[in-house]
Motif scaffolding. Structure first.
Motif, PDB file in Angstrom:
ATOM      1  N   GLU A   1      39.349  32.430 -58.185  1.00  7.73           N
ATOM      2  CA  GLU A   1      39.540  33.315 -57.028  1.00  7.73           C
ATOM      3  C   GLU A   1      40.607  32.743 -56.092  1.00  7.73           C
ATOM      4  OE1 GLU A   1      35.688  33.656 -55.338  1.00  7.73           O
ATOM      5  OE2 GLU A   1      34.941  35.080 -56.856  1.00  7.73           O
ATOM      6  N   LYS A   2      40.628  31.418 -55.958  1.00  4.73           N
ATOM      7  CA  LYS A   2      41.638  30.784 -55.103  1.00  4.73           C
ATOM      8  C   LYS A   2      43.037  31.007 -55.685  1.00  4.73           C
ATOM      9  CE  LYS A   2      40.603  26.738 -53.506  1.00  4.73           C
ATOM     10  NZ  LYS A   2      40.388  25.270 -53.416  1.00  4.73           N
ATOM     11  N   ILE A   3      43.130  30.890 -57.028  1.00  6.36           N
ATOM     12  CA  ILE A   3      44.421  31.125 -57.688  1.00  6.36           C
ATOM     13  C   ILE A   3      44.877  32.558 -57.460  1.00  6.36           C
ATOM     14  CG2 ILE A   3      45.556  31.304 -59.936  1.00  6.36           C
ATOM     15  CD1 ILE A   3      43.855  28.937 -60.845  1.00  6.36           C
ATOM     16  N   TYR A   4      43.933  33.522 -57.625  1.00  9.16           N
ATOM     17  CA  TYR A   4      44.277  34.929 -57.409  1.00  9.16           C
ATOM     18  C   TYR A   4      44.715  35.172 -55.969  1.00  9.16           C
ATOM     19  CZ  TYR A   4      42.290  36.196 -61.951  1.00  9.16           C
ATOM     20  OH  TYR A   4      42.043  36.326 -63.295  1.00  9.16           O
ATOM     21  N   ALA A   5      44.062  34.475 -55.016  1.00 12.69           N
ATOM     22  CA  ALA A   5      44.420  34.659 -53.608  1.00 12.69           C
ATOM     23  C   ALA A   5      45.801  34.077 -53.311  1.00 12.69           C
ATOM     24  CB  ALA A   5      43.359  34.010 -52.714  1.00 12.69           C
ATOM     25  N   LEU A   6      46.088  32.907 -53.887  1.00 12.35           N
ATOM     26  CA  LEU A   6      47.385  32.258 -53.650  1.00 12.35           C
ATOM     27  C   LEU A   6      48.518  32.959 -54.399  1.00 12.35           C
ATOM     28  CD1 LEU A   6      46.305  28.507 -53.858  1.00 12.35           C
ATOM     29  CD2 LEU A   6      46.957  29.762 -51.802  1.00 12.35           C
ATOM     30  N   PHE A   7      48.190  33.480 -55.600  1.00 12.68           N
ATOM     31  CA  PHE A   7      49.213  34.126 -56.432  1.00 12.68           C
ATOM     32  C   PHE A   7      48.711  35.512 -56.844  1.00 12.68           C
ATOM     33  CE2 PHE A   7      49.248  29.539 -57.175  1.00 12.68           C
ATOM     34  CZ  PHE A   7      50.531  29.221 -56.745  1.00 12.68           C
ATOM     35  N   PRO A   8      48.805  36.507 -55.948  1.00  9.10           N
ATOM     36  CA  PRO A   8      48.225  37.832 -56.219  1.00  9.10           C
ATOM     37  C   PRO A   8      48.819  38.533 -57.429  1.00  9.10           C
ATOM     38  CG  PRO A   8      49.645  37.847 -54.253  1.00  9.10           C
ATOM     39  CD  PRO A   8      49.462  36.421 -54.631  1.00  9.10           C
ATOM     40  N   LYS A   9      50.020  38.139 -57.864  1.00 10.61           N
ATOM     41  CA  LYS A   9      50.648  38.805 -59.014  1.00 10.61           C
ATOM     42  C   LYS A   9      50.043  38.343 -60.342  1.00 10.61           C
ATOM     43  CE  LYS A   9      53.753  41.096 -56.598  1.00 10.61           C
ATOM     44  NZ  LYS A   9      53.679  42.548 -56.460  1.00 10.61           N
ATOM     45  N   ILE A  10      49.264  37.245 -60.329  1.00  7.15           N
ATOM     46  CA  ILE A  10      48.748  36.695 -61.587  1.00  7.15           C
ATOM     47  C   ILE A  10      47.859  37.703 -62.306  1.00  7.15           C
ATOM     48  CG2 ILE A  10      47.109  34.998 -62.496  1.00  7.15           C
ATOM     49  CD1 ILE A  10      48.372  32.909 -60.841  1.00  7.15           C
ATOM     50  N   LYS A  11      47.004  38.422 -61.549  1.00  6.47           N
ATOM     51  CA  LYS A  11      46.121  39.412 -62.184  1.00  6.47           C
ATOM     52  C   LYS A  11      46.926  40.464 -62.925  1.00  6.47           C
ATOM     53  CE  LYS A  11      41.714  39.494 -59.743  1.00  6.47           C
ATOM     54  NZ  LYS A  11      40.806  40.287 -58.887  1.00  6.47           N
ATOM     55  N   GLU A  12      47.979  40.950 -62.270  1.00  2.56           N
ATOM     56  CA  GLU A  12      48.795  41.986 -62.898  1.00  2.56           C
ATOM     57  C   GLU A  12      49.523  41.438 -64.120  1.00  2.56           C
ATOM     58  OE1 GLU A  12      51.130  44.304 -60.019  1.00  2.56           O
ATOM     59  OE2 GLU A  12      49.977  43.290 -58.457  1.00  2.56           O
ATOM     60  N   LEU A  13      50.015  40.191 -64.015  1.00  2.00           N
ATOM     61  CA  LEU A  13      50.711  39.582 -65.161  1.00  2.00           C
ATOM     62  C   LEU A  13      49.756  39.355 -66.322  1.00  2.00           C
ATOM     63  CD1 LEU A  13      52.993  37.001 -63.308  1.00  2.00           C
ATOM     64  CD2 LEU A  13      53.705  39.119 -64.426  1.00  2.00           C
ATOM     65  N   LEU A  14      48.502  39.023 -66.028  1.00  2.04           N
ATOM     66  CA  LEU A  14      47.509  38.856 -67.093  1.00  2.04           C
ATOM     67  C   LEU A  14      47.235  40.189 -67.789  1.00  2.04           C
ATOM     68  CD1 LEU A  14      44.955  36.396 -65.425  1.00  2.04           C
ATOM     69  CD2 LEU A  14      46.514  35.913 -67.313  1.00  2.04           C
ATOM     70  N   CYS A  15      47.181  41.268 -67.001  1.00  2.00           N
ATOM     71  CA  CYS A  15      46.989  42.608 -67.592  1.00  2.00           C
ATOM     72  C   CYS A  15      48.185  42.976 -68.473  1.00  2.00           C
ATOM     73  CB  CYS A  15      46.797  43.644 -66.486  1.00  2.00           C
ATOM     74  SG  CYS A  15      45.246  43.473 -65.581  1.00  2.00           S
ATOM     75  N   ILE A  16      49.398  42.668 -67.994  1.00  2.05           N
ATOM     76  CA  ILE A  16      50.595  42.968 -68.779  1.00  2.05           C
ATOM     77  C   ILE A  16      50.623  42.117 -70.045  1.00  2.05           C
ATOM     78  CG2 ILE A  16      53.122  42.805 -68.776  1.00  2.05           C
ATOM     79  CD1 ILE A  16      53.045  43.567 -65.808  1.00  2.05           C
ATOM     80  N   GLU A  17      50.197  40.849 -69.951  1.00  2.00           N
ATOM     81  CA  GLU A  17      50.137  39.974 -71.142  1.00  2.00           C
ATOM     82  C   GLU A  17      49.185  40.551 -72.183  1.00  2.00           C
ATOM     83  OE1 GLU A  17      48.401  37.028 -73.747  1.00  2.00           O
ATOM     84  OE2 GLU A  17      47.346  37.927 -72.055  1.00  2.00           O
TER      85      GLU A  17
END
Length: 436
Positions: free
Chosen positions: A324-340
Motif C-alpha cells: 500500500e505504501k508503494i502504491y501511495a508513493l508510486f500511484p502509476k504502479i497499479k496501472e502499469l501492473l494492469c498493462i503488464e
C-alpha cells in the motif's frame, strides 16, 4: 574464534528493490527503527548522484564501455560482509567497529577496484552488524573464452577490437576460481578481528527471506497433516477401548450367571476369565496412556500451528502495508501492473513487455490474441506504446498504432472480413455493421 561472512550475488536489472532495502525507503520487518539512524553510508556518491541505483547507472555510463550492453546483462553485484553474530557484537562492544568497516571498504576497493565500488552501507539496525556493498563488474582485458580459444588453421583472420577496452562482465568477476580467492583474501583481512574463513566445501547455504517463508509454510502444512493422522489414531484408540470395555462387561455378566450345580467347573472358567479380564485391563491402561500421549502431542502441534499462523499473518500484514505504501508513493504502479497483465494475455514476450513498460514506443511484428474475437490477428509492423487515456488524462492505457487495444483488434477484424468478401461498415461493437 568465529567465522567471516562474505556473500556475492548477481543483481537483476537496476536492482531497485535491493536499493529500497539498503537505503531504508521501505522499512524491513526485522529492522529496529530506533537504531536506523546509526546506519552509515561508507562510499560518497559522485556530484549529482543521490541513490545507489543512480550510482550503478553513472558508473556504467562513465566507464568508457563501447560494447552494447544487453537488456538482461548483469549491471551490479551485491556483496554482503559480516561475521558470526557473537563475534560481531564483541567487535562492536570493544569499540573496533569503525576499524572493521574501514578494513572492509579497503578490501573491497583492492579486490574489485575503487571505481567499481559504487556503494557500501553499514547496517546497525538489524540483529547482526553487516555491510551491503555494490560492485559494478567493469573489467579490462580479453574475455576468458578469447584467451583460451585457438584459431583453426586455414581460416581467415580478422582485425580484432581493442582487447584491453573496458567491458561489463559479471561472469569474469564471479568466476569459480575468483570466488574462492575472495573468501581466502577476505578471511586474511578479518583475521585480526578474530574471524576465520568458513569451512571450504561446506554444504551450508545462506537462506534468503522468501525461501525462509516458503519453508515456514511447508512446515506449517506438514504439522496440519500430522495432526490429522494423530486424530485418526485417537479415534481408532477410542473404538478399541470401547470394544474392550464391552468385552469386560460381557465377562462380568457371564461370571454372575454361574450355576451352583457346576460351580467347580465354572470356578476353573472363572479363574481363566479373571486372567483374561486382567490382561484386558492392562491393555486398557496401555491404551489410556497412549491416548494421553497422543492428546499431549496434538495439543503441542496445535500450539505450534497457531504460532506459525500468527507469524504468517504478521508477515502478510507487513507485506500488505508495504505494498500500500508503494502504491501511495508510486500511484502509476497499479496501472502499469494492469498493462503488464494485458500484454501477457495479448501475447507479447516478457522482454517486449519490459520495453513497453519503459513508456517508450516499441515496434513489433507477429500475432496478438483477442479475447473479444477469440482468435489471433497478425501484423507485419505495428507500434505498441503506453499513453495517457483520452477520457482520463491522469490514467494510462496501452495503445497499438495510436489506438487502444480494443479499437486495434476491431480494425483488424474489419480488415479480415473485407478480405473474405464481406462488406463491413463502422462498427460500435462486436457483430455490428456487417453487410452481406
Amino acid at each position: 574464534m568465529g567465522f567471516a561472512v562474505l556473500h556475492l550475488n548477481k543483481a537483476s536489472g537496476n536492482d531497485a528493490a535491493m536499493t529500497a532495502h539498503i537505503e531504508r525507503t521501505i522499512e524491513p520487518k526485522n529492522a529496529d527503527k530506533s537504531r536506523t539512524h546509526l546506519n552509515r553510508e561508507l562510499i560518497p556518491f559522485p556530484d549529482g548522484i543521490t541513490s545507489r541505483t543512480d550510482a550503478i547507472r553513472h558508473r556504467i555510463e562513465t566507464a568508457g564501455i563501447t560494447r552494447k550492453i544487453g537488456h538482461n546483462q548483469v549491471r551490479a553485484i551485491r556483496v554482503m560482509l559480516s561475521g558470526t553474530h557473537d563475534d560481531m557484537k564483541r567487535i562492536e562492544e570493544a569499540g573496533k567497529l569503525n576499524d572493521w568497516r574501514y578494513d572492509n571498504v579497503n578490501w573491497l576497493k583492492q579486490t574489485f577496484g575503487g571505481d567499481n565500488l559504487v556503494s557500501a552501507v553499514l547496517h546497525l539496525d538489524e540483529k547482526t552488524p553487516h555491510i551491503h556493498a555494490t560492485v559494478v563488474p567493469v573489467v579490462l582485458g580479453e574475455r576468458r573464452k578469447a584467451k583460451t580459444g585457438k584459431s583453426a588453421e586455414g581460416k581467415k583472420k580478422y582485425k580484432k577490437k581493442n582487447p584491453n577496452a573496458a567491458r561489463l562482465c559479471a561472469d569474469d568477476v564471479m568466476a569459480r576460481d575468483k570466488l574462492k580467492c575472495y573468501q581466502d583474501s577476505y578471511a586474511l583481512a578479518m583475521a585480526k578481528y578474530g574471524l576465520q574463513r568458513g569451512i571450504e566445501g561446506s554444504e551450508a547455504r545462506h537462506v534468503t527471506t522468501p525461501q525462509y517463508y516458503r519453508e515456514l509454510y511447508l512446515q506449517n502444512k506438514n504439522l496440519k497433516e500430522g495432526i490429522e493422522i494423530l486424530q485418526e489414531q485417537e479415534t481408532e484408540a477410542r473404538q478399541e477401548l470401547s470394544r474392550i470395555k464391552g468385552a469386560i462387561k460381557t465377562e462380568k455378566l457371564k461370571s454372575s450367571a454361574v450355576d451352583v450345580a457346576t460351580s467347580a467347573i465354572e470356578g476353573i472358567g472363572s479363574v481363566l476369565g479373571a486372567s483374561k479380564v486382567k490382561r484386558q485391563q492392562q491393555e486398557i491402561e496401555e491404551q489410556k496412556s497412549e491416548n494421553a500421549s497422543l492428546k499431549t502431542e496434538i495439543k503441542t502441534l496445535k500450539q505450534q500451528i497457531q504460532m506459525n499462523e500468527g507469524e504468517h499473518a504478521k508477515v502478510t500484514d507487513k507485506l500488505r502495508q508495504e505494498l500500500e505504501k508503494i502504491y501511495a508513493l508510486f500511484p502509476k504502479i497499479k496501472e502499469l501492473l494492469c498493462i503488464e497483465n494485458l500484454c501477457r494475455h495479448l501475447g507479447f514476450s516478457e522482454s517486449m513487455t519490459g520495453e513497453i513498460l519503459k513508456m517508450k514506443p516499441v515496434g513489433f511484428r507477429g500475432k496478438l490474441y483477442s479475447a473479444e474475437y477469440r482468435r489471433h490477428f497478425e501484423t507485419e509492423h505495428s507500434v505498441a506504446e503506453i499513453k495517457p487515456s483520452t477520457s482520463e488524462p491522469d490514467k494510462l492505457r496501452l495503445t497499438i498504432d495510436g489506438v487502444g487495444d480494443v479499437g486495434w483488434f476491431r480494425q483488424k477484424n474489419r480488415e479480415f472480413l473485407q478480405k473474405m468478401g464481406i462488406n463491413v461498415g463502422q462498427e460500435s461493437g462486436r457483430g455490428k455493421g456487417i453487410k452481406l
